[in-house]
Structures are given as structure tokens and as C-alpha cells.
Design a protein around this motif. Sequence first.
Motif, PDB file in Angstrom:
ATOM      1  N   TYR A 188     -18.657  -4.234  10.655  1.00 15.48           N
ATOM      2  CA  TYR A 188     -17.798  -3.849   9.537  1.00 15.48           C
ATOM      3  C   TYR A 188     -18.593  -3.887   8.230  1.00 15.48           C
ATOM      4  CZ  TYR A 188     -14.407  -5.577  12.991  1.00 15.48           C
ATOM      5  OH  TYR A 188     -13.705  -5.827  14.151  1.00 15.48           O
ATOM      6  N   ARG A 189     -18.137  -3.111   7.266  1.00 15.32           N
ATOM      7  CA  ARG A 189     -18.602  -3.213   5.884  1.00 15.32           C
ATOM      8  C   ARG A 189     -17.455  -2.782   4.985  1.00 15.32           C
ATOM      9  NH1 ARG A 189     -22.587  -6.174   3.468  1.00 15.32           N
ATOM     10  NH2 ARG A 189     -23.042  -5.352   1.389  1.00 15.32           N
ATOM     11  N   VAL A 190     -17.148  -3.607   3.998  1.00 13.26           N
ATOM     12  CA  VAL A 190     -16.087  -3.303   3.038  1.00 13.26           C
ATOM     13  C   VAL A 190     -16.678  -3.329   1.640  1.00 13.26           C
ATOM     14  CG1 VAL A 190     -13.899  -4.044   2.031  1.00 13.26           C
ATOM     15  CG2 VAL A 190     -14.246  -4.214   4.502  1.00 13.26           C
ATOM     16  N   GLN A 191     -16.452  -2.258   0.886  1.00 10.32           N
ATOM     17  CA  GLN A 191     -16.893  -2.155  -0.508  1.00 10.32           C
ATOM     18  C   GLN A 191     -15.647  -2.178  -1.382  1.00 10.32           C
ATOM     19  OE1 GLN A 191     -18.998   1.523  -0.149  1.00 10.32           O
ATOM     20  NE2 GLN A 191     -20.703   0.619   0.982  1.00 10.32           N
ATOM     21  N   HIS A 192     -15.494  -3.226  -2.172  1.00 11.49           N
ATOM     22  CA  HIS A 192     -14.249  -3.421  -2.918  1.00 11.49           C
ATOM     23  C   HIS A 192     -14.123  -2.464  -4.096  1.00 11.49           C
ATOM     24  CE1 HIS A 192     -11.570  -5.894  -5.745  1.00 11.49           C
ATOM     25  NE2 HIS A 192     -10.799  -5.307  -4.864  1.00 11.49           N
ATOM     26  N   HIS A 193     -15.113  -2.464  -4.989  1.00 15.13           N
ATOM     27  CA  HIS A 193     -15.076  -1.486  -6.089  1.00 15.13           C
ATOM     28  C   HIS A 193     -16.485  -1.221  -6.590  1.00 15.13           C
ATOM     29  CE1 HIS A 193     -16.046  -3.725  -9.835  1.00 15.13           C
ATOM     30  NE2 HIS A 193     -15.576  -4.768  -9.194  1.00 15.13           N
ATOM     31  N   LEU A 194     -16.700   0.000  -7.118  1.00 14.73           N
ATOM     32  CA  LEU A 194     -18.004   0.388  -7.660  1.00 14.73           C
ATOM     33  C   LEU A 194     -17.894   0.712  -9.146  1.00 14.73           C
ATOM     34  CD1 LEU A 194     -17.960   1.597  -4.458  1.00 14.73           C
ATOM     35  CD2 LEU A 194     -20.292   2.126  -5.151  1.00 14.73           C
ATOM     36  N   THR A 195     -16.930   0.127  -9.814  1.00 19.20           N
ATOM     37  CA  THR A 195     -16.660   0.441 -11.216  1.00 19.20           C
ATOM     38  C   THR A 195     -17.766  -0.037 -12.146  1.00 19.20           C
ATOM     39  OG1 THR A 195     -14.294   0.227 -10.740  1.00 19.20           O
ATOM     40  CG2 THR A 195     -14.937   0.218 -13.044  1.00 19.20           C
ATOM     41  N   LEU A 196     -18.335  -1.187 -11.877  1.00 20.68           N
ATOM     42  CA  LEU A 196     -19.337  -1.783 -12.754  1.00 20.68           C
ATOM     43  C   LEU A 196     -20.767  -1.510 -12.315  1.00 20.68           C
ATOM     44  CD1 LEU A 196     -17.530  -5.205 -13.218  1.00 20.68           C
ATOM     45  CD2 LEU A 196     -17.939  -3.532 -15.025  1.00 20.68           C
TER      46      LEU A 196
ATOM     47  N   TYR B 216     -22.084  -5.613 -10.810  1.00 22.09           N
ATOM     48  CA  TYR B 216     -21.797  -5.333  -9.408  1.00 22.09           C
ATOM     49  C   TYR B 216     -20.291  -5.341  -9.145  1.00 22.09           C
ATOM     50  CZ  TYR B 216     -26.645  -6.619  -7.958  1.00 22.09           C
ATOM     51  OH  TYR B 216     -27.995  -6.692  -7.773  1.00 22.09           O
ATOM     52  N   GLY B 217     -19.904  -4.611  -8.118  1.00 21.73           N
ATOM     53  CA  GLY B 217     -18.628  -4.835  -7.462  1.00 21.73           C
ATOM     54  C   GLY B 217     -18.886  -5.646  -6.207  1.00 21.73           C
ATOM     55  N   GLY B 218     -17.835  -6.112  -5.574  1.00 22.50           N
ATOM     56  CA  GLY B 218     -17.996  -6.949  -4.394  1.00 22.50           C
ATOM     57  C   GLY B 218     -18.044  -6.147  -3.106  1.00 22.50           C
ATOM     58  N   ALA B 219     -18.814  -6.625  -2.163  1.00 21.55           N
ATOM     59  CA  ALA B 219     -18.858  -6.044  -0.824  1.00 21.55           C
ATOM     60  C   ALA B 219     -19.060  -7.172   0.175  1.00 21.55           C
ATOM     61  CB  ALA B 219     -19.971  -5.013  -0.689  1.00 21.55           C
ATOM     62  N   LYS B 220     -18.830  -6.868   1.426  1.00 20.03           N
ATOM     63  CA  LYS B 220     -19.111  -7.820   2.503  1.00 20.03           C
ATOM     64  C   LYS B 220     -19.240  -7.030   3.793  1.00 20.03           C
ATOM     65  CE  LYS B 220     -19.687 -12.330   2.820  1.00 20.03           C
ATOM     66  NZ  LYS B 220     -20.405 -13.118   1.795  1.00 20.03           N
ATOM     67  N   GLY B 221     -20.028  -7.570   4.698  1.00 21.19           N
ATOM     68  CA  GLY B 221     -20.178  -6.925   5.995  1.00 21.19           C
ATOM     69  C   GLY B 221     -20.311  -7.957   7.087  1.00 21.19           C
TER      70      GLY B 221
ATOM     71  N   MET C 269      -6.991  -3.428  -3.737  1.00 18.60           N
ATOM     72  CA  MET C 269      -7.350  -2.806  -2.461  1.00 18.60           C
ATOM     73  C   MET C 269      -8.788  -2.284  -2.469  1.00 18.60           C
ATOM     74  SD  MET C 269      -4.802  -3.491  -0.726  1.00 18.60           S
ATOM     75  CE  MET C 269      -5.218  -2.605   0.783  1.00 18.60           C
ATOM     76  N   PRO C 270      -9.538  -2.498  -1.399  1.00 16.96           N
ATOM     77  CA  PRO C 270     -10.928  -2.044  -1.340  1.00 16.96           C
ATOM     78  C   PRO C 270     -11.051  -0.524  -1.437  1.00 16.96           C
ATOM     79  CG  PRO C 270     -10.502  -3.686   0.361  1.00 16.96           C
ATOM     80  CD  PRO C 270      -9.167  -3.321  -0.220  1.00 16.96           C
ATOM     81  N   LYS C 271     -12.129  -0.114  -2.087  1.00 16.40           N
ATOM     82  CA  LYS C 271     -12.405   1.318  -2.226  1.00 16.40           C
ATOM     83  C   LYS C 271     -12.738   1.956  -0.883  1.00 16.40           C
ATOM     84  CE  LYS C 271     -15.640   4.563  -4.430  1.00 16.40           C
ATOM     85  NZ  LYS C 271     -14.595   5.431  -5.043  1.00 16.40           N
ATOM     86  N   ARG C 272     -13.483   1.236  -0.044  1.00 16.77           N
ATOM     87  CA  ARG C 272     -13.991   1.839   1.185  1.00 16.77           C
ATOM     88  C   ARG C 272     -14.203   0.766   2.239  1.00 16.77           C
ATOM     89  NH1 ARG C 272     -18.926   4.012  -0.630  1.00 16.77           N
ATOM     90  NH2 ARG C 272     -17.743   5.782  -1.456  1.00 16.77           N
ATOM     91  N   SER C 273     -13.863   1.076   3.470  1.00 17.80           N
ATOM     92  CA  SER C 273     -14.180   0.184   4.584  1.00 17.80           C
ATOM     93  C   SER C 273     -14.710   1.010   5.743  1.00 17.80           C
ATOM     94  CB  SER C 273     -12.952  -0.619   5.027  1.00 17.80           C
ATOM     95  OG  SER C 273     -11.920   0.231   5.470  1.00 17.80           O
ATOM     96  N   VAL C 274     -15.680   0.452   6.441  1.00 17.23           N
ATOM     97  CA  VAL C 274     -16.341   1.144   7.544  1.00 17.23           C
ATOM     98  C   VAL C 274     -16.338   0.238   8.765  1.00 17.23           C
ATOM     99  CG1 VAL C 274     -18.461   2.274   8.312  1.00 17.23           C
ATOM    100  CG2 VAL C 274     -17.857   2.311   5.886  1.00 17.23           C
ATOM    101  N   THR C 275     -15.965   0.787   9.911  1.00 15.60           N
ATOM    102  CA  THR C 275     -16.047   0.069  11.182  1.00 15.60           C
ATOM    103  C   THR C 275     -16.966   0.849  12.104  1.00 15.60           C
ATOM    104  OG1 THR C 275     -13.772  -0.729  10.943  1.00 15.60           O
ATOM    105  CG2 THR C 275     -14.750  -0.865  13.133  1.00 15.60           C
ATOM    106  N   VAL C 276     -17.944   0.163  12.688  1.00 18.48           N
ATOM    107  CA  VAL C 276     -18.932   0.845  13.528  1.00 18.48           C
ATOM    108  C   VAL C 276     -19.107   0.109  14.849  1.00 18.48           C
ATOM    109  CG1 VAL C 276     -20.199   1.806  11.569  1.00 18.48           C
ATOM    110  CG2 VAL C 276     -20.848  -0.433  12.471  1.00 18.48           C
TER     111      VAL C 276
END
Length: 419
Positions: free
Chosen positions: A59-67, A103-108, A35-42
Motif C-alpha cells: 500500500y501507499r497513501v498520499q494525504h495531500h500535496l498542497t505544501l 511536505y504533505g504526509g504519506a505512508k506505505g 481524506m487522502p488525495k491518493r491511495s494505491v494498492t499493489v
Amino acid sequence: MTVYSGPVFEMAVNQFGVIADHLSIPHDERARLLMPKRSVTVSCPIHRDDGTIAVFEGYRVQHHLTLGPTKGGTRFATSVDLGEVAALAIWMSWKCALVGLPYGGAKGGVHVDPTSLSRTELEGLSRRYMQEMIPFVGPHTDVMAPDMGTNEQVMAWFMDTYSMYQGKTVTEIVTGKPVASGGTLGRREATGRGVAYLARRVLGLKSINFNDATAVIQGFGNVGSYTAIELASFGVKIIAVSDHTGALYDAKGLDVAALVAHVGKHGSLAGYSNELQYDPVGMLTLPCDVLVPAATERVIDAKVAAQLQCRILAEGANGPTTPDADLVLEQRQDAIFVIPDILCNSGGVVVSYFEWVQDLQQLFWEEEEVMHREYKILDRAFDQMVARAKRDKVSHRTAAMAIGVEKVRAAKTTRGLFP
């Protein structure tokens, strides 16, 4: 319950389930990995040229920031929704881990048809989207890049907007920028070059003479066009190409340079030739050595997979092959060598990483060094995938994703759960 839905997100979930079962990951760990760490809808309101106001959803979704920070493209397309963006962010996580990026994965993305916007409107939307994202992104939090419907110019507007709010130039907030604005040599070509390079490796493994080889390329945007240019440069005959306006086929080989020039002038393949027009769906099953789906997700389903006549499936797009199609392709491993998307199109994020590093250091490399480093990373990941698939007797996709998921899981396990 989840806010994410749709066929693309379900596909990402199904793929992860296969890998989690393969790796025997306990069920209570799976949601944290998936599950993604954070999602933003604007909302992105802009002034249209006719004086009216239009509002687009972003939209912007940040999956994980672990690495490290998250990394991923920004897509302007009518297909964009939260589920699609989340799936693409998840895939980007496995991709970055597979090739060894911090990196972790993100998409917008923004739900919009960019061709319906004037240049002024496109700039307004680009700047407004980045303005809305400023609280959630940063060079060490989330670094954006271009994707479908965006380009170097959009990245320059993103960078300028973020920089104006910071009171200083922050080139490292985005990658895929023009070289004149802090971009790196070789970034524009990186994804297509990577696809062609890996396809060339497999042609060599299969002892297929380059000058006798043929290729079919679905999608003639940035990735597809540069893949075609690179394949043609070492002798492969491009017999069919397509974009959203239609497909072209010539068994004798298409003139790639002429196609690129036409698209550069007119924006699409439309109008290039009436005589060479072909069925866009049927072209996927043409006999060829290399098939490159470089358009959108889910174009190869089980039915198409059973009819493929290629020897190498080089996935230039993200998620072009459905889970049902994977089951078919696993039964055809002796006939079709699959280079899965998370490896095949990873050249783009690899060189984006190089751009980020160069911007942070303010020390820039020559294009030859960029290409050498890209191919070295792709070679290492390719060798690891092939060895893993052989060792575990699994498909290349399962092997590649298992490597990526294992790395993310190991990092999460060693860091622990806070608080």
C-alpha cells in the motif's frame, strides 16, 4: 462510504474531529482536509528461496500535496492494512506542518512478517514494491523513508530500483539511506535523539535533576534504543525496556550499552536475562519520570492512562494514546506532561528533510550541523505548542494538532480548489 477502515483510521478521524471542532472549521471543508488525495494498492510477487512464488499486498497513501511532495515511511509488518497506512499518512501531514516542513504526509507498507524472509527474499520484496510504486512516487511527488520492519538497506534497494528505471542515480527519492549511498549523518539516530531532547527540556522545566531521573521505554527498536542511549548519556536511569519478545526491569537501572549490544547480536531482547523479566503491560504503569511508548499504536487506553505513574509521557511511537486515554490525561495535566507524537517523534522526518535537501544540492553537512538544526526546529515547535496550549487552555496534543491543521488549511484556502 470510504475504503479506509479499522481502529487506527477511526482514531485519526476522531482526533481530527476534535481539532476541527476546536478550530470551528465548517463541515463542508473537513472532508477535503481529512481524506487522502491518493491511495494505491499493489500486489508484490516474489520468488521464495525454495522456488515457490509468494504474493504480498502493498500500500501507499498520499494525504495531500498542497505544501510540496508527500513524505513518509514504509512499514513491513503483519499489522499493515490500508486503514492503518491512511491514518499514519494523515498524522504525518499534521506533523510536517507543525514543524514547518514543505511536505504533505504519506505512508506505505507491505503486509508481511519481515523476520520470515531471508535476505534474498527481503531484497526481492523491497525491489518489487518500489517497482510497483514508480508511477506514483518521485523526488518532488512522494519521498519514502524507513519505518517499522524496514531499514537503511531497504532504502538503498528502493533507491537503486528507482534509479535503474530512471537511467541515472536519484538519491533524493528516499531518505534514511546509508551514508555511503547519499544518506545524511545523524539520520539513524534522529528520532530517538529528538525524543530524548524534548524529554530533557521538560525535565528541565519541571526542575527534575537528570541524575535522579528514571525512564521506562516500551519498544527497543531504532527509536527506543537511541532514546535510551541519549537519555542515559545525560544521566537518566533506564529502569525498564521492552520489545515484542518481552520486558526487562531493574530498579537500580539497566545497562543500556549491554542491551544495545545484545539486540545487535541477537535481534531482540530475548535471552538477555531471566531474572529481570517483567510484565510488558505492567511496565507502562511503573513509577518513573519519563515514559516513552516507542512501539506501536493504541497501547495506552483509558484504563492504562488512569494508572500511569510517570511525570512525562514522551510519545516516540505514532498514535500510542487512544482518544479515550486523552480525555483521562487532560484531567491529569498537572501531574503528567504529554509530549504528543506529532512533535515528540518528529526528529526523524526533520532530518529526513535535511537528507532530501542535501541530496538535491549535492552538498552534505557535518553531523554537528544536522543535530543543531534538528534541535532548533524542535525547540521552535515545542515553544509554539506550549504557548498555544496555555493561550487556549487546551491539551498539548490539541495545541500541536491545531497548529498543523491550521497550516494545511491555510495553504489549501489560498491555493483554492482546482478546477
